[in-house]
Design an enzyme around this catalytic site. Structure first.
Site, PDB file in Angstrom:
ATOM      1  N   HIS A   1       0.853  -1.191   0.000  1.00  0.00           N
ATOM      2  CA  HIS A   1       0.000   0.000   0.000  1.00  0.00           C
ATOM      3  C   HIS A   1       0.887   1.239   0.000  1.00  0.00           C
ATOM      4  O   HIS A   1       1.923   1.259   0.667  1.00  0.00           O
ATOM      5  CB  HIS A   1      -0.904   0.008   1.240  1.00  0.00           C
ATOM      6  CG  HIS A   1      -1.862   1.161   1.255  1.00  0.00           C
ATOM      7  ND1 HIS A   1      -2.987   1.193   0.459  1.00  0.00           N
ATOM      8  CD2 HIS A   1      -1.864   2.332   1.945  1.00  0.00           C
ATOM      9  CE1 HIS A   1      -3.638   2.323   0.670  1.00  0.00           C
ATOM     10  NE2 HIS A   1      -2.975   3.035   1.568  1.00  0.00           N
TER      11      HIS A   1
ATOM     12  N   SER B   1      -7.361   3.354   9.602  1.00  0.00           N
ATOM     13  CA  SER B   1      -8.136   3.479   8.374  1.00  0.00           C
ATOM     14  C   SER B   1      -7.493   2.655   7.247  1.00  0.00           C
ATOM     15  O   SER B   1      -8.146   1.838   6.587  1.00  0.00           O
ATOM     16  CB  SER B   1      -8.210   4.962   7.983  1.00  0.00           C
ATOM     17  OG  SER B   1      -8.778   5.114   6.715  1.00  0.00           O
TER      18      SER B   1
HETATM   19  N1  URA Z   1      -5.918   6.843   3.309  1.00  0.00           N
HETATM   20  C1  URA Z   1      -6.858   6.147   3.997  1.00  0.00           C
HETATM   21  O1  URA Z   1      -7.367   5.129   3.533  1.00  0.00           O
HETATM   22  N2  URA Z   1      -7.204   6.604   5.210  1.00  0.00           N
HETATM   23  C2  URA Z   1      -6.674   7.704   5.787  1.00  0.00           C
HETATM   24  O2  URA Z   1      -7.028   8.040   6.894  1.00  0.00           O
HETATM   25  C3  URA Z   1      -5.702   8.430   5.043  1.00  0.00           C
HETATM   26  C4  URA Z   1      -5.336   7.965   3.805  1.00  0.00           C
END
Ligand code: URA
Length: 436
Positions: A82, A183
């Protein structure tokens, strides 16, 4: 504890138990908390933070608010990567098929453009027919058959994150390390990964502006993901210039295809892709050393195996059957393509990288409102790396636009984002630090 007591405990700087966090997130996901309660919780976390155990509990509660994939009879290690996002960052498009060709399974759940950064899903949608939201069963079948599938976040994946993120977005609570960590990881861990690598970008085209900020986020993600049982490491990488030699959706897919065909060796992009691929193979247990892994990556590219995996993934997700061999015929090209000329002689010494991302959006290649339709053809190509010597009047890039007026505005915005100096700049490393 009832919700207001949980908010109060965090507001007053206390630590929350895993049970309290789980009950708060369950109520957030089932709609029984008000927006006000969720916003107050996010602000309390923003001010007082969370320690590692709290962040692990938050991540797992958000992951478990939706479907979590498992791979009980999978015969290959399940791995993913990611990126925190940048400009000309199309690394996922090459990494997923390279890893698949080297024996990993890559169920990659990606996002759309955020702010000035491009999104992998928007890039893939420049391929005619490509379905970014297949059913969970089809996604799983493709990962098993092809070795990789890149898709979007369906409503069933981490719905608590979807609701919390939307509220954070409008309450100035996005930039909190525990909230960003939970997140990102809640979505990634929903794919049932065995290992993960994070690309934490730093510089004037990234969300993290300083190495210290990047290091703090990387450390948090690595600690929490490992705490949640997923073998994870992070590389902090430079985003003070576009990574690929282009920025824009179809242009970045074309660049990825050229890369998979064996072009782009010796570039910063090549260094990033091959280094990430090697780390992923070691993390996944497919290669014993980075040296062994690097050899396998080179073979996957030289043999055409990675290109073949990409083509099979595209076809399995609804795109053309002959995409790998005939991609030029399938990617649409903007009607106006114009060179952007150097205003003086010298060395390209700096880019205002975020501005280049914004210039792509200005051309229609990104969204200004959530429901905007993207012009996938728009963007810039032929971007030269920092340090390149240029003569006055020589092309330093090409603008791709829907008409002459848009091309003129885009070219102006781009030229204003480039610094040309007499002195050659010192070479900055692409990979700044490894956190494991
Ligand atoms: N990308 C995400 O998926 N969540 C965040 O809080 C910031 C970037």
């Amino acid at each position: 504890m009832i919700p207001q007591e949980i908010i109060k405990a965090k507001r007053d700087g206390g630590m929350l138990s895993a049970e309290d966090i789980a009950s708060f997130i369950a109520a957030l996901a089932d709609g029984s908390l008000s927006e006000g309660q969720i916003a107050a919780f996010a602000m309390a976390v923003w001010f007082n933070g969370m320690d590692r155990d709290e962040t692990v509990a938050l991540t797992l509660a958000m992951r478990d608010s939706g479907d979590v994939m498992t791979w009980p009879d999978m015969d290959r290690p399940v791995a993913d990567k990611h990126s925190t996002g940048g400009v000309g960052d199309n690394v996922s498009l090459m990494l997923a098929p390279i890893l698949a060709a080297c024996g990993a399974a890559v169920p990659m759940i990606s996002g759309r453009g955020l702010g000035h950064t491009g999104g992998t899903l928007d890039k893939l949608e420049s391929i005619p027919g490509y379905d970014i939201l297949p059913s969970a069963a089809r996604f799983s079948d493709i990962v098993r058959d092809v070795g990789c599938a890149i898709i979007g976040q369906t409503g069933e994946i981490a719905p608590a994150d979807k609701r919390l993120y939307a509220i954070r977005d409008v309450t100035a609570t996005v930039d909190s390390v525990p909230l960003i960590t939970a997140s990102i990881l809640s979505k990634k861990l929903s794919a049932g990964l065995g290992s993960l690598i994070m690309d934490v970008k730093v510089g004037n085209g990234a969300f993290m502006q300083t190495p210290d900020e990047a290091r703090t986020l990387a450390r948090s993600i690595v600690d929490v993901a490992n705490g949640a049982g997923v073998r994870t490491s992070a590389l902090i990488t430079d985003m003070n210039q576009p990574l690929a030699d282009c920025a824009g959706n179809a242009l970045e897919v074309a660049n990825a295809m050229e890369f998979l065909e064996g072009g782009k060796t010796g570039t910063r992009l090549y260094q990033i892709v091959t280094t990430f691929a090697a780390h992923m193979l070691v993390n996944a247990g497919i290669a014993a050393t980075l040296g062994d892994a690097a050899g396998r990556v080179v073979d996957a590219l030289a043999s055409g195996a990675a290109l073949d995996r990409f083509g099979r993934m595209v076809h399995a997700l609804g795109g053309p059957a002959d995409f790998a061999g005939n991609w030029r015929a399938h990617l649409t090209r903007a009607p106006v393509v114009r060179p952007i000329l150097a205003e003086r002689e010298g060395h390209i010494s700096a880019y205002a990288t975020r501005e280049i991302g914004l210039a792509v959006i200005g051309l229609g290649g990104g969204r200004q409102h959530p429901d905007d339709v993207i012009d996938v053809r728009a963007g810039f190509s032929g971007i030269v790396p920092i340090g390149t010597r240029v003569e006055k009047g020589e092309p330093i890039a090409f603008v791709h636009a829907k008409d002459e007026a848009a091309a003129e505005r885009g070219a102006w915005h781009y030229a204003a984002s480039v610094t040309i100096s007499e002195q050659a700049p010192t070479n900055a490393p692409v990979i700044i630090e490894t956190i494991s």
